[in-house]
Design an enzyme around this catalytic site. Structure first.
Site, mmCIF file in Angstrom:
data_model
loop_
_atom_site.group_PDB
_atom_site.id
_atom_site.type_symbol
_atom_site.label_atom_id
_atom_site.label_comp_id
_atom_site.label_asym_id
_atom_site.label_seq_id
_atom_site.Cartn_x
_atom_site.Cartn_y
_atom_site.Cartn_z
ATOM 1 N N TYR A 92 28.465 44.540 33.400
ATOM 2 C CA TYR A 92 28.917 44.194 32.050
ATOM 3 C C TYR A 92 29.712 42.895 32.074
ATOM 4 C CZ TYR A 92 30.474 45.399 27.277
ATOM 5 O OH TYR A 92 30.695 45.434 25.919
ATOM 6 N N SER A 189 27.319 48.770 38.533
ATOM 7 C CA SER A 189 27.954 49.097 37.259
ATOM 8 C C SER A 189 26.908 49.105 36.136
ATOM 9 C CB SER A 189 29.100 48.129 36.990
ATOM 10 O OG SER A 189 29.899 48.593 35.919
ATOM 11 N N GLN A 190 27.034 48.221 35.136
ATOM 12 C CA GLN A 190 25.984 48.150 34.123
ATOM 13 C C GLN A 190 24.624 47.894 34.774
ATOM 14 O OE1 GLN A 190 25.826 45.852 30.010
ATOM 15 N NE2 GLN A 190 25.314 44.464 31.668
ATOM 16 N N ASP A 279 37.282 55.716 40.885
ATOM 17 C CA ASP A 279 36.709 54.788 39.914
ATOM 18 C C ASP A 279 37.112 55.196 38.501
ATOM 19 O OD1 ASP A 279 35.144 53.137 38.331
ATOM 20 O OD2 ASP A 279 33.339 53.396 39.536
ATOM 21 N N HIS A 309 36.540 50.796 40.955
ATOM 22 C CA HIS A 309 35.193 50.417 40.529
ATOM 23 C C HIS A 309 34.539 49.365 41.430
ATOM 24 C CE1 HIS A 309 31.879 50.506 37.815
ATOM 25 N NE2 HIS A 309 32.025 49.276 37.398
#
Length: 330
Positions: A92, A189-190, A279, A309
């Site tokens: 993101y 992540s994204q 996370d 994260h």
């Protein structure tokens, strides 16, 4: 920072019931059919990346709605192909960046496609980006992308991004530098959520992947994530619903069409996940929800107990390099 989620023993068996609309497959089949109504029309133009050992190409193809989506293609210098191919999606706020900024898969000897995420990319910059020019993007939403078009799955932002991700897989099926039989999708992540989406939708597109490697994936088990963490980007959804209090049912219905858990149920490629137990951005239970529902039997997950994260970072990259080499050797 501490371990705030379920104990590891419970995470390993955590497979919650996640809302899934009855027309899930029909929705995505229709979405991909609509996208294929636009010619993919890829362009692949060489660029100067300032690197001696990697050749780079500026790629454009038609994504959702026929809108142009940008990507880099990196290959070992002088390569003629077809090469095993790693398709990378980004976190993101990230995007493909500058042509020299991320070339590790080409350094490992593979073709490396790095896709822009429409409307994003401000975190890494770069000479060009992919706009989200859809009329649906103008609907009221909280700052960010998580609630753009959220009242209807047909207008939701991630419907467009997931479609872009699958269309880039279509590009791998017919290009002389790329080996259509050996394609792995990955991202953090994204980007991990997009890799899961691509793996889950690939069968609908008639594409067989060699592997899926989602790293601390986002976009999984929305209902739990929104209730459990105050971190952005999930926080955007809570902020939106704090104002538009009567939109919750419609919003979570839309999110069920893009939930990584529901996509994981349809993904059959071998998989290498990662999760970090501290996370706060992508809570570990949301990652395990997708992992434990992942349909493919050949799957494993690397656990980083004391990380937030950032996850395993270089440790996970090393694991991915070994794992991808095994997938491509078969």
């Amino acid at each position: 920072m501490a371990m705030f989620d379920l104990p590891l023993a419970e995470l390993e068996t955590y497979a919650p019931e996640v809302s899934e609309p009855e027309d899930f497959d029909a929705f995505w089949s229709a979405t991909l059919d609509e996208a294929r109504g636009h010619a993919l029309a890829p362009t692949v133009e060489p660029v100067d990346n300032r690197l001696a050992l990697v050749d780079s190409y500026d790629v454009t193809f038609a994504g959702a709605g026929g809108a142009p989506v940008r990507a880099w293609l990196h290959v070992p210098a002088g390569a003629t192909g077809p090469l095993p191919t790693v398709v990378q999606y980004h976190g993101y706020s990230g995007g493909r960046g500058l042509p020299h900024s991320s070339t590790i898969w080409a350094q490992a000897g593979y073709a490396h496609l790095s896709m822009d995420t429409r409307g994003q990319g401000w975190n890494g910059g770069g000479g060009s980006s992919t706009a989200d020019a859809s009329a649906d993007a103008g609907i009221n939403h909280a700052p960010g992308f998580m609630t753009s078009g959220i009242l209807d799955p047909a207008t939701y932002y991630y419907r467009r991004v997931y479609t872009d991700a699958v269309r880039m897989l279509e590009l791998t099926q017919d290009h002389p530098l790329l080996d259509a039989r050996r394609v792995v999708v990955t991202g953090g992540s994204q980007g991990g959520g997009l890799a899961l989406a691509a793996a889950g939708l690939a069968p609908l597109a008639g594409i067989e992947l060699a592997g899926c490697a989602p790293d601390v994936p986002f976009l999984c088990h929305f209902a739990r994530a929104v209730a459990l963490t105050d971190r952005h980007p999930y926080r955007e959804i809570a902020q939106y619903l704090a104002g538009w209090r009567d939109h919750a049912d419609a919003a979570f219905r839309t999110l069920s069409y893009v939930d990584g858990v529901n996509l994981a149920k349809r993904a059959v490629a071998p998989a290498l996940f990662s999760v970090a137990l501290m996370d706060l951005t992508c809570p570990p239970s949301t990652v395990y929800a997708a992992y434990n529902h992942y349909r493919g039997a050949d799957k494993q997950i690397n656990v980083y107990p004391y990380n937030d994260h950032e996850g395993g970072e270089a440790y996970q990259v090393a694991a991915q390099l070994d794992w991808v080499a095994e997938r491509f050797a078969g």
